[in-house]
Motif scaffolding. Structure first.
Motif, PDB file in Angstrom:
ATOM      1  N   GLU A   1       0.854  -1.188   0.000  1.00  0.00           N
ATOM      2  CA  GLU A   1       0.000   0.000   0.000  1.00  0.00           C
ATOM      3  C   GLU A   1       0.890   1.238   0.000  1.00  0.00           C
ATOM      4  O   GLU A   1       1.880   1.304   0.719  1.00  0.00           O
ATOM      5  N   LYS A   2       0.522   2.216  -0.813  1.00  0.00           N
ATOM      6  CA  LYS A   2       1.278   3.467  -0.877  1.00  0.00           C
ATOM      7  C   LYS A   2       0.557   4.543  -0.062  1.00  0.00           C
ATOM      8  O   LYS A   2      -0.661   4.701  -0.174  1.00  0.00           O
ATOM      9  N   TYR A   3       1.325   5.259   0.752  1.00  0.00           N
ATOM     10  CA  TYR A   3       0.759   6.314   1.593  1.00  0.00           C
ATOM     11  C   TYR A   3       1.587   7.585   1.478  1.00  0.00           C
ATOM     12  O   TYR A   3       2.793   7.548   1.209  1.00  0.00           O
ATOM     13  N   LYS A   4       0.908   8.704   1.728  1.00  0.00           N
ATOM     14  CA  LYS A   4       1.578   9.974   1.908  1.00  0.00           C
ATOM     15  C   LYS A   4       1.234  10.496   3.303  1.00  0.00           C
ATOM     16  O   LYS A   4       0.065  10.509   3.695  1.00  0.00           O
ATOM     17  N   ILE A   5       2.257  10.886   4.031  1.00  0.00           N
ATOM     18  CA  ILE A   5       2.069  11.446   5.368  1.00  0.00           C
ATOM     19  C   ILE A   5       2.490  12.911   5.313  1.00  0.00           C
ATOM     20  O   ILE A   5       3.656  13.222   4.995  1.00  0.00           O
ATOM     21  N   ARG A   6       1.562  13.804   5.587  1.00  0.00           N
ATOM     22  CA  ARG A   6       1.851  15.238   5.552  1.00  0.00           C
ATOM     23  C   ARG A   6       1.904  15.776   6.973  1.00  0.00           C
ATOM     24  O   ARG A   6       0.987  15.555   7.771  1.00  0.00           O
ATOM     25  N   LEU A   7       2.970  16.508   7.260  1.00  0.00           N
ATOM     26  CA  LEU A   7       3.187  17.090   8.580  1.00  0.00           C
ATOM     27  C   LEU A   7       3.215  18.610   8.465  1.00  0.00           C
ATOM     28  O   LEU A   7       3.970  19.163   7.666  1.00  0.00           O
ATOM     29  N   ARG A   8       2.377  19.264   9.252  1.00  0.00           N
ATOM     30  CA  ARG A   8       2.343  20.730   9.276  1.00  0.00           C
ATOM     31  C   ARG A   8       2.397  21.197  10.734  1.00  0.00           C
ATOM     32  O   ARG A   8       1.641  20.697  11.580  1.00  0.00           O
ATOM     33  N   GLU A   9       3.277  22.153  11.005  1.00  0.00           N
ATOM     34  CA  GLU A   9       3.414  22.656  12.374  1.00  0.00           C
ATOM     35  C   GLU A   9       2.115  23.315  12.830  1.00  0.00           C
ATOM     36  O   GLU A   9       1.573  24.180  12.149  1.00  0.00           O
ATOM     37  N   ALA A  10       1.626  22.893  14.003  1.00  0.00           N
ATOM     38  CA  ALA A  10       0.372  23.420  14.527  1.00  0.00           C
ATOM     39  C   ALA A  10       0.583  24.335  15.728  1.00  0.00           C
ATOM     40  O   ALA A  10      -0.189  25.263  15.950  1.00  0.00           O
TER      41      ALA A  10
END
Length: 213
Positions: A115-124
């Motif tokens: 399975e292919k995934y994208k994990i996006r991280l944004r400073e909160a």
């Protein structure tokens, strides 16, 4: 918390009676971060589109941990993270600019199916642990609400370690080692729940017994 909130000092220590040892369900936390900890919003997206229903926390943690291992020495610059299995993660150092998005790609082996995934991280948010120290020492005009973000980060950090050895649900963790069978095919599992609590000039880990079936 102002100094007036501290309990009054005893006028004398007393000489009568017998000295007793009191056992409390708290363990002192002698060391914790005193600088900044960075909170990130986490979005995990499969290649085929958004999840119709978010997978169980255990699965989400496996995917996130796999991405951490794959990108630890590259995009993550060797910086560790802890994840709540849903939408929040913490890091001891800044991973990207405050308005930037760090994107991680992952090919995850799900029991033989890739399975292919994208994990996006944004400073909160930036969690200031110096505020927690001020609260514990009774300095400045700091309310208990001001330290909740730091307590949440510590709860998650401790829980991320326990998840490696035990079955976890929120802040409760269980093991089958002391399980007990009941009527109707149910099985009772023993465990404990915990939370980080502030004290006077001290930080404590409060622990209580818990049982689930």
């Amino acid at each position: 918390m102002s100094s007036s909130a501290a309990p009054p000092q005893s006028a004398c220590h007393g000489t009568l009676g017998r000295r007793q040892k009191v056992v409390a369900n708290c363990v002192e936390i002698s060391k914790y971060p005193e600088g900044e900890v960075y909170q990130y919003d986490v979005v995990v997206t499969p290649e085929r589109g958004d999840f119709k229903k978010l997978p169980p926390p255990t699965y989400m943690r496996l995917v996130f941990d796999a991405a951490m291992r794959e990108h630890r020495q590259t995009k993550l610059q060797g910086i560790p993270m802890v994840y709540d299995s849903r939408k929040i993660a913490y890091a001891p150092k800044r991973l990207c600019g405050p308005k930037e998005v760090l994107e991680l790609e992952l090919d995850y082996n799900d029991e033989g199916r890739m399975e292919k995934y994208k994990i996006r991280l944004r400073e909160a948010a930036v969690v200031q642990f110096s505020v927690l120290t001020e609260y514990l020492r009774g300095r400045g005009n700091v309310d208990v609400g001001d330290i909740q973000a730091a307590l949440n980060a510590l709860d998650l950090a401790i829980g991320s370690v326990l998840h490696l050895e035990m079955v976890g649900f929120n802040r409760s963790f269980f093991t089958r080692e002391q399980s007990m069978a009941t009527q109707g095919g149910l099985e009772l599992w023993s465990g404990f729940s915990f939370s980080v609590r502030p004290g006077i000039d001290r930080l404590y880990l409060n622990v209580n017994t818990a049982v689930t079936a």
